[in-house]
Design a protein around this motif. Structure first.
Motif, PDB file in Angstrom:
ATOM      1  N   GLY A  18       1.003  -1.508  -0.174  1.00 55.52           N
ATOM      2  CA  GLY A  18       0.066   0.273  -0.012  1.00 55.52           C
ATOM      3  C   GLY A  18       0.998   1.723   0.182  1.00 55.52           C
ATOM      4  O   GLY A  18       0.641   2.308  -0.506  1.00 55.52           O
ATOM      5  N   SER A  19       2.012   0.972   1.021  1.00 57.77           N
ATOM      6  CA  SER A  19       2.878   1.916   1.104  1.00 57.77           C
ATOM      7  C   SER A  19       3.513   2.884  -0.485  1.00 57.77           C
ATOM      8  O   SER A  19       3.935   4.183  -1.215  1.00 57.77           O
ATOM      9  CB  SER A  19       3.886   2.273   2.005  1.00 57.77           C
ATOM     10  N   GLY A  20       3.641   1.713  -1.797  1.00 60.52           N
ATOM     11  CA  GLY A  20       4.445   2.164  -2.657  1.00 60.52           C
ATOM     12  C   GLY A  20       3.447   2.200  -3.694  1.00 60.52           C
ATOM     13  O   GLY A  20       3.854   3.494  -4.556  1.00 60.52           O
ATOM     14  N   VAL A  21       2.750   2.140  -3.582  1.00 56.03           N
ATOM     15  CA  VAL A  21       0.993   2.368  -4.591  1.00 56.03           C
ATOM     16  C   VAL A  21       0.471   3.991  -4.897  1.00 56.03           C
ATOM     17  O   VAL A  21       0.604   5.061  -4.799  1.00 56.03           O
ATOM     18  CB  VAL A  21       0.196   1.580  -4.236  1.00 56.03           C
ATOM     19  N   VAL A  62       8.316   1.252  -7.144  1.00 52.32           N
ATOM     20  CA  VAL A  62       8.478   1.233  -5.677  1.00 52.32           C
ATOM     21  C   VAL A  62       8.062  -0.163  -4.808  1.00 52.32           C
ATOM     22  O   VAL A  62       6.601  -0.354  -4.803  1.00 52.32           O
ATOM     23  CB  VAL A  62       7.632   2.842  -5.339  1.00 52.32           C
ATOM     24  N   ASP A  63       8.545  -0.635  -4.150  1.00 48.38           N
ATOM     25  CA  ASP A  63       7.680  -1.817  -2.840  1.00 48.38           C
ATOM     26  C   ASP A  63       8.529  -1.511  -2.033  1.00 48.38           C
ATOM     27  O   ASP A  63       9.243  -2.135  -1.611  1.00 48.38           O
ATOM     28  CB  ASP A  63       8.563  -3.443  -3.655  1.00 48.38           C
ATOM     29  N   GLY A  64       7.469  -1.017  -0.217  1.00 51.59           N
ATOM     30  CA  GLY A  64       8.514  -1.382   0.527  1.00 51.59           C
ATOM     31  C   GLY A  64       9.219   0.339   0.921  1.00 51.59           C
ATOM     32  O   GLY A  64       9.843   0.213   0.778  1.00 51.59           O
ATOM     33  N   ALA A  65       8.107   1.180   0.686  1.00 53.11           N
ATOM     34  CA  ALA A  65       7.723   2.497   1.154  1.00 53.11           C
ATOM     35  C   ALA A  65       6.896   2.984   2.893  1.00 53.11           C
ATOM     36  O   ALA A  65       7.035   4.246   3.024  1.00 53.11           O
ATOM     37  CB  ALA A  65       8.023   3.544   0.425  1.00 53.11           C
ATOM     38  N   ILE A 110      13.169   1.120  -6.339  1.00 55.92           N
ATOM     39  CA  ILE A 110      13.146   1.736  -4.993  1.00 55.92           C
ATOM     40  C   ILE A 110      12.271   0.814  -3.238  1.00 55.92           C
ATOM     41  O   ILE A 110      11.546   0.762  -3.697  1.00 55.92           O
ATOM     42  CB  ILE A 110      12.913   3.183  -4.764  1.00 55.92           C
ATOM     43  N   GLY A 111      13.166   0.512  -2.574  1.00 62.45           N
ATOM     44  CA  GLY A 111      12.995  -0.218  -1.332  1.00 62.45           C
ATOM     45  C   GLY A 111      13.146   0.482  -0.396  1.00 62.45           C
ATOM     46  O   GLY A 111      14.092   0.686  -0.109  1.00 62.45           O
ATOM     47  N   ALA A 112      12.242   0.710   0.775  1.00 62.50           N
ATOM     48  CA  ALA A 112      12.069   1.669   2.220  1.00 62.50           C
ATOM     49  C   ALA A 112      12.098   1.529   3.189  1.00 62.50           C
ATOM     50  O   ALA A 112      11.517   1.922   3.681  1.00 62.50           O
ATOM     51  CB  ALA A 112      11.957   3.168   1.509  1.00 62.50           C
ATOM     52  N   GLY A 113      11.734  -0.868   3.239  1.00 61.80           N
ATOM     53  CA  GLY A 113      11.823  -1.012   4.679  1.00 61.80           C
ATOM     54  C   GLY A 113      10.127  -1.091   4.704  1.00 61.80           C
ATOM     55  O   GLY A 113       9.556  -0.357   4.718  1.00 61.80           O
ATOM     56  N   MET A 114      10.212  -2.122   5.635  1.00 60.51           N
ATOM     57  CA  MET A 114       8.636  -2.378   6.055  1.00 60.51           C
ATOM     58  C   MET A 114       8.879  -2.847   7.711  1.00 60.51           C
ATOM     59  O   MET A 114       9.465  -3.870   7.831  1.00 60.51           O
ATOM     60  CB  MET A 114       7.688  -2.910   5.385  1.00 60.51           C
ATOM     61  N   VAL A 123       7.119  10.277   2.636  1.00 59.26           N
ATOM     62  CA  VAL A 123       7.642  11.558   2.113  1.00 59.26           C
ATOM     63  C   VAL A 123       8.603  11.420   1.306  1.00 59.26           C
ATOM     64  O   VAL A 123       9.140  11.797  -0.080  1.00 59.26           O
ATOM     65  CB  VAL A 123       7.601  12.570   2.691  1.00 59.26           C
ATOM     66  N   ALA A 124      10.097  10.962   1.861  1.00 64.05           N
ATOM     67  CA  ALA A 124      11.392  10.562   1.413  1.00 64.05           C
ATOM     68  C   ALA A 124      11.255  10.210   0.133  1.00 64.05           C
ATOM     69  O   ALA A 124      11.880  11.127  -0.828  1.00 64.05           O
ATOM     70  CB  ALA A 124      12.282  10.089   1.900  1.00 64.05           C
ATOM     71  N   ILE A 125      10.169   8.883   0.123  1.00 66.78           N
ATOM     72  CA  ILE A 125      10.046   8.132  -1.796  1.00 66.78           C
ATOM     73  C   ILE A 125      10.206   9.289  -2.863  1.00 66.78           C
ATOM     74  O   ILE A 125      10.399   8.936  -3.562  1.00 66.78           O
ATOM     75  CB  ILE A 125      10.068   6.521  -0.781  1.00 66.78           C
ATOM     76  N   CYS A 126       9.217   9.379  -2.404  1.00 66.58           N
ATOM     77  CA  CYS A 126       7.348  10.304  -2.946  1.00 66.58           C
ATOM     78  C   CYS A 126       9.049  11.199  -3.346  1.00 66.58           C
ATOM     79  O   CYS A 126       8.637  11.360  -4.876  1.00 66.58           O
ATOM     80  CB  CYS A 126       6.757  10.886  -2.436  1.00 66.58           C
ATOM     81  N   ARG A 127       9.446  12.378  -2.897  1.00 65.91           N
ATOM     82  CA  ARG A 127      10.027  13.518  -3.887  1.00 65.91           C
ATOM     83  C   ARG A 127      11.429  12.813  -4.068  1.00 65.91           C
ATOM     84  O   ARG A 127      11.642  13.673  -5.053  1.00 65.91           O
ATOM     85  CB  ARG A 127      11.140  13.871  -2.084  1.00 65.91           C
ATOM     86  N   LEU A 128      12.310  11.226  -4.079  1.00 62.64           N
ATOM     87  CA  LEU A 128      12.879  11.194  -4.632  1.00 62.64           C
ATOM     88  C   LEU A 128      12.130  10.726  -6.331  1.00 62.64           C
ATOM     89  O   LEU A 128      12.635  11.117  -6.276  1.00 62.64           O
ATOM     90  CB  LEU A 128      13.028   9.897  -4.458  1.00 62.64           C
ATOM     91  N   VAL A 129      11.042  10.009  -5.977  1.00 62.37           N
ATOM     92  CA  VAL A 129      10.855   9.725  -7.416  1.00 62.37           C
ATOM     93  C   VAL A 129      10.605  11.014  -7.658  1.00 62.37           C
ATOM     94  O   VAL A 129      10.683  10.659  -9.000  1.00 62.37           O
ATOM     95  CB  VAL A 129       9.138   8.661  -7.164  1.00 62.37           C
ATOM     96  N   VAL A 130       9.877  12.350  -7.493  1.00 62.79           N
ATOM     97  CA  VAL A 130       9.697  13.205  -8.424  1.00 62.79           C
ATOM     98  C   VAL A 130      10.534  13.906  -8.756  1.00 62.79           C
ATOM     99  O   VAL A 130      10.895  14.510  -9.790  1.00 62.79           O
ATOM    100  CB  VAL A 130       8.364  13.999  -7.341  1.00 62.79           C
TER     101      VAL A 130
END
Length: 404
Positions: A238-241, A295-298, A353-357, A376-383
């Motif tokens: 859900g976080s990656g979505v 993105v899988d796991g943010a 990109i993975g950021a743990g869960m 927020v950190a991962i979304c900013r990276l993707v943006v």
């Protein structure tokens, strides 16, 4: 403030948190491929993508032999009940037995197997255990639980074997070795079913001839609820979505006119990344070559986000590094065993990109444990990656012959 910084300021942890909470809700029942919960999530996500301006389509594919626990499994030791999900779970190699089987405990290779539940020593393989199991009621193998005391739920694994098979929490399994001859009973209500998976595709911008085309991807399926076991799949994925939808919403209006942007929310990742394999094959057939960011796991960032690059990704990886420096997010090379590998295997430039869960594949993967700051950190990276890639497509020379 630069144009990129203006976009980055729009990233909302609250909005992404609301998306995760919705996807983790009871109505979606863990979102296992081929289930009513998965269909409900798909309908909601399709509306969500339309709400951010995407033209949405779906694509189906077949998924064979998905393991399904169709009733609450039970197990007892000396008439004391054991807890499904904590003390034990059903091994994917288990035969289907709806009725409970009662007998005494024994050790494979040491005791007469007839009428016994056999404990499989750690050094013994299942194939070896079967050789010592003529007439046995079933097998018990030791398996570690997570820090919250739950067994991991898996959907991809071995085919069913000839006997009922339980995975038992390591500490309990060790105690059972001292209980040879005592009473044990269990059932294993697990079957394999063929289902239909469905990918969701949202196109927000069409690339001009020769323009870069960005594809943001995340899998929306989870391992699903089981009878008596709620598994909401909040962080996974859900976080990656949530990150992908938020990033697409923000950068859609900020890219140059010639740059394309689409989203693929794929199904069946938990059964072997089948949805992304289906989509990647379609892209190859059409000779479409988007730049893929998966993105899988943010859910729970520790020190750095894990990055895995595949295919001709040298150019997009350089842009990703520039984006990380701009947003201040540390990166580390690490395995991201997700849909990005299917796109890379099809010859596309793909970044995972993975950021743990927290609570991976268990009832502990709940919305309250997904950290808004991580999303927020991962979304900013993707943006930032998408914006920089679109703003200077010359950095993406990997599209032309770079096969490193």
């Amino acid at each position: 403030m630069t144009a990129l910084d203006q976009l980055l300021a729009e990233v909302s942890g609250e909005r992404m948190g609301a998306t995760v909470a919705t996807l983790a809700g009871d109505a979606f029942a863990g979102r296992r491929v081929g289930t009513l919960g998965g269909a409900a999530a798909r309908a909601w996500l399709s509306r969500h993508l339309q709400g951010i301006g995407a033209t949405v389509a779906t694509e189906t594919f077949s998924v064979r032999a998905v393991p399904e626990i169709y009733a609450v499994p039970t197990a007892e030791w000396n008439d004391g009940p054991l807890a499904f999900g904590r003390d034990f779970t059903l091994h994917l190699a288990s035969a289907d037995t709806g009725q409970s089987r009662r007998g005494s405990l024994g050790v494979a290779g040491a005791d007469d197997p007839a009428g016994r539940w056999l404990l499989v020593p750690a050094a013994m393989t299942l194939s070896e255990a079967y050789l010592h199991a003529d007439g046995a009621l079933g097998l018990l193998v030791g398996r570690a639980v997570d820090g919250d005391g739950w067994h991991f739920t898996m959907l991809a694994g071995p085919n069913p074997g000839p006997l009922p098979l339980l995975s038992v929490a390591t500490g309990l399994w060790e105690r059972l070795f001292d209980a040879a001859g005592e009473s044990f009973s269990a059932n294993t209500p697990i079957r394999r079913i063929d289902v239909t998976g469905t990918n969701i595709h949202g196109r927000l911008r069409t690339a001009a001839p020769g323009g870069a085309d960005l594809l943001l991807t995340a899998h929306y399926d989870g391992v699903g609820d089981y009878p008596g076991l709620r598994q909401s799949a909040a962080a996974d994925n859900g976080s990656g979505v949530a990150v992908v939808c938020e990033a697409a919403r923000i950068i859609a209006a900020g890219l140059p006119a010639e740059v394309g942007l689409s989203v693929a929310l794929v199904d069946g990742e938990e059964t072997g990344a089948l949805g992304s394999a289906h989509h990647a094959a379609q892209l190859s057939t059409r000779n479409d070559r988007p730049l893929v960011i998966n993105v899988d796991g943010a859910g729970c960032l520790h020190e750095a986000a894990a990055i895995e690059a595949g295919g001709p990704a040298h150019g997009i990886l350089a842009v990703l590094d520039q984006a990380a420096r701009h947003t201040g997010l540390p990166l580390t090379a690490g395995p991201v065993a997700s849909d990005n590998r299917r796109y890379a295997a099809a010859g596309l430039a793909a970044i995972g990109i993975g950021a743990g869960m927290a609570g991976y594949h268990s009832p502990a993967d709940t919305a309250d444990r997904v950290e808004p700051a991580t999303m927020v950190a991962i979304c900013r990276l993707v943006v930032a990656t998408g914006w920089l890639a679109g703003a200077d497509a010359t950095k993406l020379s990997s599209l032309i012959g770079d096969r490193r």
